[in-house]
Scaffold this motif. Structure first.
Motif, PDB file in Angstrom:
ATOM      1  N   LEU A  65     -19.314 -13.951   4.173  1.00  0.00           N
ATOM      2  CA  LEU A  65     -19.802 -12.956   3.225  1.00  0.00           C
ATOM      3  C   LEU A  65     -21.234 -13.220   2.772  1.00  0.00           C
ATOM      4  N   ASN A  66     -21.729 -14.438   2.991  1.00  0.00           N
ATOM      5  CA  ASN A  66     -23.105 -14.767   2.606  1.00  0.00           C
ATOM      6  C   ASN A  66     -24.114 -14.424   3.699  1.00  0.00           C
ATOM      7  N   SER A  67     -23.639 -13.912   4.814  1.00  0.00           N
ATOM      8  CA  SER A  67     -24.508 -13.534   5.928  1.00  0.00           C
ATOM      9  C   SER A  67     -25.478 -12.434   5.475  1.00  0.00           C
ATOM     10  N   PRO A  68     -26.706 -12.445   5.990  1.00  0.00           N
ATOM     11  CA  PRO A  68     -27.649 -11.370   5.646  1.00  0.00           C
ATOM     12  C   PRO A  68     -27.159  -9.996   6.131  1.00  0.00           C
ATOM     13  N   ASN A  69     -26.265  -9.992   7.113  1.00  0.00           N
ATOM     14  CA  ASN A  69     -25.728  -8.734   7.643  1.00  0.00           C
ATOM     15  C   ASN A  69     -24.549  -8.208   6.837  1.00  0.00           C
ATOM     16  N   ALA A  70     -24.003  -9.025   5.951  1.00  0.00           N
ATOM     17  CA  ALA A  70     -22.775  -8.667   5.226  1.00  0.00           C
ATOM     18  C   ALA A  70     -22.880  -7.334   4.483  1.00  0.00           C
ATOM     19  N   PRO A  71     -23.966  -7.074   3.735  1.00  0.00           N
ATOM     20  CA  PRO A  71     -24.033  -5.781   3.036  1.00  0.00           C
ATOM     21  C   PRO A  71     -23.977  -4.585   3.990  1.00  0.00           C
ATOM     22  N   GLU A  72     -24.662  -4.708   5.126  1.00  0.00           N
ATOM     23  CA  GLU A  72     -24.643  -3.622   6.109  1.00  0.00           C
ATOM     24  C   GLU A  72     -23.235  -3.442   6.674  1.00  0.00           C
ATOM     25  N   TYR A  73     -22.570  -4.554   6.998  1.00  0.00           N
ATOM     26  CA  TYR A  73     -21.210  -4.484   7.536  1.00  0.00           C
ATOM     27  C   TYR A  73     -20.260  -3.841   6.527  1.00  0.00           C
ATOM     28  N   LEU A  74     -20.395  -4.243   5.270  1.00  0.00           N
ATOM     29  CA  LEU A  74     -19.524  -3.683   4.233  1.00  0.00           C
ATOM     30  C   LEU A  74     -19.768  -2.189   4.059  1.00  0.00           C
ATOM     31  N   GLU A  75     -21.023  -1.790   4.158  1.00  0.00           N
ATOM     32  CA  GLU A  75     -21.357  -0.359   4.049  1.00  0.00           C
ATOM     33  C   GLU A  75     -20.704   0.429   5.187  1.00  0.00           C
ATOM     34  N   ILE A  76     -20.753  -0.121   6.387  1.00  0.00           N
ATOM     35  CA  ILE A  76     -20.141   0.542   7.550  1.00  0.00           C
ATOM     36  C   ILE A  76     -18.627   0.599   7.381  1.00  0.00           C
ATOM     37  N   ILE A  77     -18.036  -0.510   6.936  1.00  0.00           N
ATOM     38  CA  ILE A  77     -16.583  -0.536   6.719  1.00  0.00           C
ATOM     39  C   ILE A  77     -16.197   0.503   5.666  1.00  0.00           C
ATOM     40  N   ASP A  78     -16.985   0.571   4.585  1.00  0.00           N
ATOM     41  CA  ASP A  78     -16.709   1.551   3.539  1.00  0.00           C
ATOM     42  C   ASP A  78     -16.802   2.973   4.103  1.00  0.00           C
ATOM     43  N   SER A  79     -17.838   3.250   4.875  1.00  0.00           N
ATOM     44  CA  SER A  79     -18.029   4.573   5.464  1.00  0.00           C
ATOM     45  C   SER A  79     -16.858   4.940   6.377  1.00  0.00           C
ATOM     46  N   LYS A  80     -16.460   3.993   7.216  1.00  0.00           N
ATOM     47  CA  LYS A  80     -15.352   4.255   8.146  1.00  0.00           C
ATOM     48  C   LYS A  80     -14.029   4.396   7.399  1.00  0.00           C
ATOM     49  N   THR A  81     -13.870   3.664   6.309  1.00  0.00           N
ATOM     50  CA  THR A  81     -12.655   3.774   5.496  1.00  0.00           C
ATOM     51  C   THR A  81     -12.565   5.167   4.883  1.00  0.00           C
ATOM     52  N   GLN A  82     -13.712   5.652   4.373  1.00  0.00           N
ATOM     53  CA  GLN A  82     -13.736   7.010   3.796  1.00  0.00           C
ATOM     54  C   GLN A  82     -13.411   8.046   4.875  1.00  0.00           C
ATOM     55  N   ARG A  83     -13.952   7.857   6.068  1.00  0.00           N
ATOM     56  CA  ARG A  83     -13.686   8.773   7.178  1.00  0.00           C
ATOM     57  C   ARG A  83     -12.202   8.766   7.535  1.00  0.00           C
ATOM     58  N   LEU A  84     -11.622   7.572   7.606  1.00  0.00           N
ATOM     59  CA  LEU A  84     -10.204   7.441   7.936  1.00  0.00           C
ATOM     60  C   LEU A  84      -9.343   8.106   6.864  1.00  0.00           C
ATOM     61  N   ARG A  85      -9.718   7.915   5.604  1.00  0.00           N
ATOM     62  CA  ARG A  85      -8.974   8.543   4.513  1.00  0.00           C
ATOM     63  C   ARG A  85      -9.037  10.061   4.624  1.00  0.00           C
ATOM     64  N   LYS A  86     -10.232  10.594   4.913  1.00  0.00           N
ATOM     65  CA  LYS A  86     -10.398  12.041   5.034  1.00  0.00           C
ATOM     66  C   LYS A  86      -9.574  12.586   6.207  1.00  0.00           C
ATOM     67  N   LEU A  87      -9.600  11.881   7.326  1.00  0.00           N
ATOM     68  CA  LEU A  87      -8.804  12.304   8.481  1.00  0.00           C
ATOM     69  C   LEU A  87      -7.319  12.308   8.153  1.00  0.00           C
ATOM     70  N   THR A  88      -6.868  11.278   7.439  1.00  0.00           N
ATOM     71  CA  THR A  88      -5.456  11.182   7.064  1.00  0.00           C
ATOM     72  C   THR A  88      -5.077  12.318   6.122  1.00  0.00           C
ATOM     73  N   GLU A  89      -5.944  12.610   5.155  1.00  0.00           N
ATOM     74  CA  GLU A  89      -5.693  13.730   4.236  1.00  0.00           C
ATOM     75  C   GLU A  89      -5.620  15.046   5.009  1.00  0.00           C
ATOM     76  N   ASN A  90      -6.549  15.233   5.952  1.00  0.00           N
ATOM     77  CA  ASN A  90      -6.547  16.456   6.757  1.00  0.00           C
ATOM     78  C   ASN A  90      -5.266  16.579   7.583  1.00  0.00           C
ATOM     79  N   LEU A  91      -4.824  15.462   8.128  1.00  0.00           N
ATOM     80  CA  LEU A  91      -3.590  15.460   8.908  1.00  0.00           C
ATOM     81  C   LEU A  91      -2.403  15.837   8.024  1.00  0.00           C
ATOM     82  N   PHE A  92      -2.357  15.271   6.822  1.00  0.00           N
ATOM     83  CA  PHE A  92      -1.286  15.575   5.883  1.00  0.00           C
ATOM     84  C   PHE A  92      -1.316  17.060   5.507  1.00  0.00           C
ATOM     85  N   GLU A  93      -2.517  17.583   5.243  1.00  0.00           N
ATOM     86  CA  GLU A  93      -2.654  19.001   4.905  1.00  0.00           C
ATOM     87  C   GLU A  93      -2.228  19.888   6.072  1.00  0.00           C
TER      88      GLU A  93
END
Length: 166
Positions: A65-93
């Motif tokens: 987590l102390n890696s200089p790349n960690a913030p970028e990785y976390l941002e990507i993970i957050d973005s992909k998590t939001q995308r996955l959540r939206k896809l799951t909501e759309n599937l449920f709908e």
């Protein structure tokens, strides 16, 4: 001719039933093929962000987590998590819609206002892609339609979202 006429009518009736059964079987095969294709597409859509998330989590585990790349990785993970959540909501709908479980509130909607509101809310996304949407309203007294405003809004939002993506 009387007995043969009856046999002819009976044979024609059996042939009609056979033809109808053949059409029903073909429709069922087509429906099964479409369901399989849908499941395959949905699986792919869900797997794409999930694969990316796993990759970046693995990188974080390796680099720490102390890696200089960690913030970028976390941002990507957050973005992909939001995308996955939206896809799951759309599937449920979509599942709710196909089962008829979505309540529909039909009322008179002014399409011009709904489209203007939608464009205003999507303006930032469209500008990012350098897209300008022109709407030509040819209705004299406003374009009134009978629809569920929330559901129609989602259709327009989805359409504009796809325009901004593709």
């Amino acid at each position: 001719k009387g007995v043969m006429g009856e046999f002819d009518r009976l044979a024609a009736g059996i042939n009609e039933i056979s033809a109808a059964q053949s059409i029903a079987v073909q429709n069922e095969i087509k429906n099964q093929r479409m369901k399989t294709e849908l499941i395959s597409n949905v699986s792919h859509d869900l797997k794409t962000p999930l694969t990316s998330m796993v990759t970046y989590i693995d990188l974080l585990k390796q680099e720490g987590l102390n890696s200089p790349n960690a913030p970028e990785y976390l941002e990507i993970i957050d973005s992909k998590t939001q995308r996955l959540r939206k896809l799951t909501e759309n599937l449920f709908e979509a599942a709710k819609a196909s089962s008829g479980a979505i309540p529909v509130n039909i009322e008179q909607i002014d399409m011009g206002s709904l489209i203007s509101q939608s464009l205003a809310e999507m303006d930032e996304k469209l500008e990012k892609r350098r897209l300008t949407v022109y709407v030509k309203n040819q209705c004299e007294d406003g374009c009134k339609v009978m629809a569920d405003g929330q559901l129609l809004w989602r259709v327009i939002e989805n359409l504009l979202g796809n325009i901004s993506k593709y």
